[in-house]
Design a protein around this motif. Structure first.
Motif, PDB file in Angstrom:
ATOM      1  N   THR A 186       0.593  -1.283  -0.149  1.00  0.00           N
ATOM      2  CA  THR A 186       0.080  -0.028  -0.067  1.00  0.00           C
ATOM      3  C   THR A 186       0.721   1.358   0.107  1.00  0.00           C
ATOM      4  O   THR A 186       1.588   1.288   0.752  1.00  0.00           O
ATOM      5  N   GLY A 267      -3.065   3.370   6.116  1.00  0.00           N
ATOM      6  CA  GLY A 267      -3.472   3.078   4.496  1.00  0.00           C
ATOM      7  C   GLY A 267      -4.659   2.167   4.587  1.00  0.00           C
ATOM      8  O   GLY A 267      -5.794   2.580   4.887  1.00  0.00           O
ATOM      9  N   THR A 268      -4.546   0.871   4.065  1.00  0.00           N
ATOM     10  CA  THR A 268      -5.742   0.020   3.774  1.00  0.00           C
ATOM     11  C   THR A 268      -5.952  -0.788   5.105  1.00  0.00           C
ATOM     12  O   THR A 268      -6.832  -1.776   5.061  1.00  0.00           O
TER      13      THR A 268
END
Length: 418
Positions: A186, A267-268
């Motif tokens: 990511t 991030g994710t």
């Protein structure tokens, strides 16, 4: 014994190493062009590192002597030499001595500032790297990590390369910044300010709900997360906290509390029930560091990823290295354990938290640990003991100690306190 007690009270740190240094007045990063350079046509190199308490230790040659163990730390700008013997061994022409102000308690300390240093990591060399050599080893990283540490390397290394850290494989790969690579994972924007990387992200707390925060990415601190301030005021504490010694700064011990944050977004990725330090609020920190922020992201989060820093492009890349859900545990004994190095490493108890299992068991500061569960302590590393003391709630450990000339055996029952 009196000498040992003073050493313990002055130097021991219980959770991570918070290092906040202000040297930009003497070595302004914006005007420095020094970078590490590979010899010949080399474009990348991979070296092994030692991981202790989530911290990365690499071999560094100083003026072609060594190798010396250095902590690789995104949380510092100029190179720092903590081993005071360098003051006698190095040619320090045109050096100046200054008092360095830091974030902690106590008086400012003196450091010798010099550019008359060449540093080499693997096949990459930097000349005239701005360096601070402290006249007193107030960090005592060697005792904290259980191996001899000579200094700390930060911005000048990360700013010279694209740096990939494989925590699970203990491998560090660094590429020339113009090398065409596609980092895995990511992609997260970062900002480099005063030589340090910052990230904007989101956390969720029991009292505040979801809020946006700015964090220093500090892989030189072994904690998962530290939250210090919110709108120039102390960061609100969660409902359950315990008092804790959170580390050591330039001029002393940093106290505070340990608790948990409900959720951290990166991030994710999301991390839940994150162990978090809450240092006592110091309004001067922003001035000393040259930037306001809410807290810092430590290596107990980063170690779950393949991490790539690209300072030149302003991005951090994170790729999860396993599918396990991280569980963040604090020490369950209340003991600070450190090492005095010599012919044979000796393990001692430093500070004991009030009301902790260690205190209730009858252990005392300055006790020397000689055996664990009837096995000599020489079969353990300091890292082994650190992990053992946060293993699981209710575990019983048999500890043999030497107090003066008398041996004692205690049963320590670990307890999850936060």
């Amino acid at each position: 014994m009196q000498r040992l007690s003073k050493q313990v009270n002055r130097l021991k740190l219980s959770y991570g190493s918070i290092i906040l240094i202000v040297l930009s007045l003497y070595f302004p990063l914006s005007v420095q062009a020094q970078t590490f350079q590979f010899s010949g046509n080399r474009q990348k190199q991979t070296i092994s590192f030692t991981l202790v308490k989530n911290l990365i230790i690499i071999p560094v040659y100083v003026n072609e002597k060594g190798p010396y163990n250095f902590l690789l730390d995104t949380g510092v700008a100029q190179m720092i030499i903590t081993d005071t013997t360098f003051l006698a061994d190095l040619d320090l022409k045109n050096a100046q001595t200054v008092k360095v102000q830091g974030y902690g308690l106590g008086d400012n300390i003196e450091a010798v500032l010099t550019r008359n240093i060449t540093a080499r990591v693997g096949k990459a060399t930097i000349n005239n790297i701005p360096t601070a050599i402290f006249k007193k080893d107030i960090f005592d990283l060697s005792s904290y990590l259980g191996i001899k540490i000579y200094g700390i390397l930060g911005h000048y290394f990360f700013n010279s390369f694209i740096v990939k850290i494989n925590y699970s494989g203990n491998r560090l790969t660094f590429y020339n910044p113009d090398t065409k690579i596609e980092p895995k994972g990511t992609k997260i924007p970062i900002q480099i300010t005063n030589g340090k990387p910052y990230i904007n992200t989101q956390i969720e707390t029991a009292t505040l709900g979801k809020i946006d925060v700015e964090l220093l990415i500090d892989n030189g601190s072994s904690h998962p997360l530290m939250m210090e301030s919110l709108q120039d005021k102390p960061f609100p504490l969660p409902p359950t906290v315990i008092p804790a010694n959170l580390g050591v700064g330039i001029n002393g011990i940093i106290n505070g509390n340990m608790g948990r944050i409900a959720d951290l977004k990166l991030g994710t990725y999301n991390f839940t029930d994150v162990l978090t330090g809450f240092p006592d609020f110091n309004i001067e920190r922003s001035t000393l560091e040259g930037k306001s922020r809410n807290g810092s992201l430590g290596s107990d989060i980063l170690r779950h990823f393949l991490v790539t820093f690209d300072y030149q492009s302003g991005f951090l890349y994170l790729k999860k290295t396993n599918n396990r859900i991280p569980v963040f545990e604090h020490d369950m004994s209340g003991l600070e354990v450190y090492v005095i190095q010599g012919m044979k490493d000796r393990f001692y108890i430093g500070r004991i938290e009030s009301g902790s299992p260690g205190e209730l068991a009858g252990l005392q500061a300055n006790d020397e640990i000689t055996a664990i569960n009837f096995s000599s302590v020489q079969h353990f590393t300091l890292n082994d003991l650190t992990e053992l003391l946060k293993e699981h709630d209710g575990k019983q450990i048999l500890i043999e100690i030497l107090r003066g000339y008398d041996k004692h055996i205690y049963i320590l029952k670990l307890k999850k306190r936060i």
